[in-house]
Design an enzyme around this catalytic site. Structure first.
Site, PDB file in Angstrom:
ATOM      1  N   HIS A   1     -25.574 -50.497 -35.753  1.00 36.38           N
ATOM      2  CA  HIS A   1     -24.705 -49.807 -36.969  1.00 36.38           C
ATOM      3  C   HIS A   1     -25.071 -50.696 -38.007  1.00 36.38           C
ATOM      4  O   HIS A   1     -25.051 -52.138 -37.910  1.00 36.38           O
ATOM      5  CB  HIS A   1     -23.277 -50.057 -36.543  1.00 36.38           C
TER       6      HIS A   1
ATOM      7  N   HIS B   1     -24.938 -50.777 -42.970  1.00 37.47           N
ATOM      8  CA  HIS B   1     -24.790 -49.711 -43.976  1.00 37.47           C
ATOM      9  C   HIS B   1     -25.630 -49.629 -45.013  1.00 37.47           C
ATOM     10  O   HIS B   1     -25.611 -49.889 -46.217  1.00 37.47           O
ATOM     11  CB  HIS B   1     -23.391 -50.638 -44.738  1.00 37.47           C
TER      12      HIS B   1
ATOM     13  N   ASP C   1     -40.474 -36.353 -36.277  1.00 38.74           N
ATOM     14  CA  ASP C   1     -40.844 -37.170 -34.916  1.00 38.74           C
ATOM     15  C   ASP C   1     -39.841 -38.012 -34.206  1.00 38.74           C
ATOM     16  O   ASP C   1     -40.021 -38.085 -33.100  1.00 38.74           O
ATOM     17  CB  ASP C   1     -41.970 -38.380 -35.667  1.00 38.74           C
TER      18      ASP C   1
ATOM     19  N   HIS D   1     -18.858 -43.621 -44.090  1.00 41.62           N
ATOM     20  CA  HIS D   1     -18.789 -44.826 -43.581  1.00 41.62           C
ATOM     21  C   HIS D   1     -20.368 -45.457 -43.438  1.00 41.62           C
ATOM     22  O   HIS D   1     -20.777 -45.931 -44.519  1.00 41.62           O
ATOM     23  CB  HIS D   1     -18.306 -44.715 -42.311  1.00 41.62           C
TER      24      HIS D   1
ATOM     25  N   TYR E   1     -48.337 -38.415 -27.797  1.00 38.29           N
ATOM     26  CA  TYR E   1     -48.411 -39.288 -28.939  1.00 38.29           C
ATOM     27  C   TYR E   1     -48.544 -40.701 -28.278  1.00 38.29           C
ATOM     28  O   TYR E   1     -47.692 -40.991 -27.158  1.00 38.29           O
ATOM     29  CB  TYR E   1     -47.271 -39.015 -29.805  1.00 38.29           C
TER      30      TYR E   1
HETATM   31 ZN   LIG Z   1     -19.379 -50.224 -40.739  1.00 35.34          ZN
END
Ligand SMILES: [Zn+2]
Length: 230
Positions: A95, A97, A120, A169, A227
C-alpha cells in the site's frame, strides 16, 4: 515457509517502495503471508525505512494477534488481513500513497486502459472502490477499507488485476509474493502517470481495443502465456 526468509522478503518489498520513489517518510506498508502457518509479516508502524531491520517487522496471525515483535504493526494491518482472507492466491500486499495513483483515487476515477503497458498487467481498467460511508469510517475504518476492496472484486480473479484505487485514499496492490506486490505497486504508479499524461496530450484519448487488450493480457497470463522465458 521459514518466517526468517519471509521477514527478509517483506523488508525488501518495503525498501523497494522507497527506492522507486513511491513512499515519503513513513508512508506506505508492505506485508507477506506464510499460508501454511497462517502468519502475516508486516511493516511496523511509524518506523523510518532507513532504520528498519528484519527483526522490527511484526508477525501476526490472521486475526491480527501479535505472535512475534515488540513494535506495533502498521495501522493498515486490518486491511491487509481482509485481503489475505478473501484472496486465497495472494502472497503479498503493498500500500502506498504514490502520487499519480493517489491522484486518480482522489479524483475518484478508475484508470482506463489506454495502452499496452496497462494491458500487460491489469485486465480492464484499474478499478476504484466506493467511498466509505460515515459509519464505515467511524468504526472499523481499516477493516471496512478491506471490505470495500473485496466487494469491488466480487466474481473477479484478483491476480488478473493486482491492485485497486481506494477512493480518496490511494492504491492497494497485491501479488503472489511480497516482491510481486511491490512490483505491481510500481507498475500501477507508472500506468497512472502515463494515463494522466496521455489525457493531457489528448483529452479524447480512448481505451485500447478489446482485441489489443486481450492480446497483451493473454501473452503474460493464463494457459496460453508466452511472454518471457519458460
Ligand atoms: Zn494509506
Amino acid at each position: 515457509m521459514k518466517l526468517g526468509v519471509l521477514r527478509q522478503e517483506v523488508l525488501e518489498a518495503n525498501l523497494e517502495l522507497v527506492r522507486r520513489g513511491l513512499v515519503l517518510y513513513t508512508f506506505g506498508n508492505a506485508s507477506g503471508i506464510a499460508r501454511d502457518e497462517g502468519l502475516v509479516v508486516i511493516k511496523p508502524s511509524g518506523v523510518p525505512y532507513e532504520k528498519m531491520k528484519p527483526e522490527d517487522l511484526v508477525i501476526t496471525d490472521l486475526d491480527g494477534k501479535i505472535i512475534e515483535g515488540i513494535l506495533r504493526p502498521s495501522s493498515d494491518l486490518p486491511t491487509h488481513l481482509i485481503l489475505y482472507r478473501a484472496f486465497a492466491g495472494i502472497g503479498g500486499v503493498a500500500h502506498t500513497h504514490s502520487r499519480h495513483a493517489t491522484a486518480w483515487a482522489q479524483a475518484q476515477k478508475e484508470i482506463p486502459c489506454l495502452g499496452t503497458t496497462h494491458a500487460d498487467y491489469f485486465h480492464g481498467p484499474v478499478q476504484l472502490t466506493k467511498p466509505l460511508t460515515p459509519k464505515e469510517i467511524r468504526s472499523g475504518y481499516e477493516v471496512n477499507t478491506g471490505h470495500a476492496i473485496v466487494r469491488r472484486f466480487k466474481n473477479q480473479q484478483p491476480l488478473h488485476s493486482p491492485g485497486i484505487l481506494v477512493a480518496d485514499h490511494g492504491p492497494f496492490c497485491w501479488g503472489t509474493t511480497p516482491a510481486d506486490a511491490a512490483h505491481n505497486a510500481v507498475i500501477l504508479e507508472e500506468i497512472a502517470a502515463m494515463a494522466l499524461e496521455t489525457i493531457a496530450a489528448n483529452p479524447k484519448a480512448s481505451s485500447v481495443s478489446k482485441h489489443l487488450h486481450e492480446k497483451h493480457f493473454s501473452r503474460k497470463h493464463g494457459s496460453t502465456a508466452y511472454y518471457g522465458q519458460k
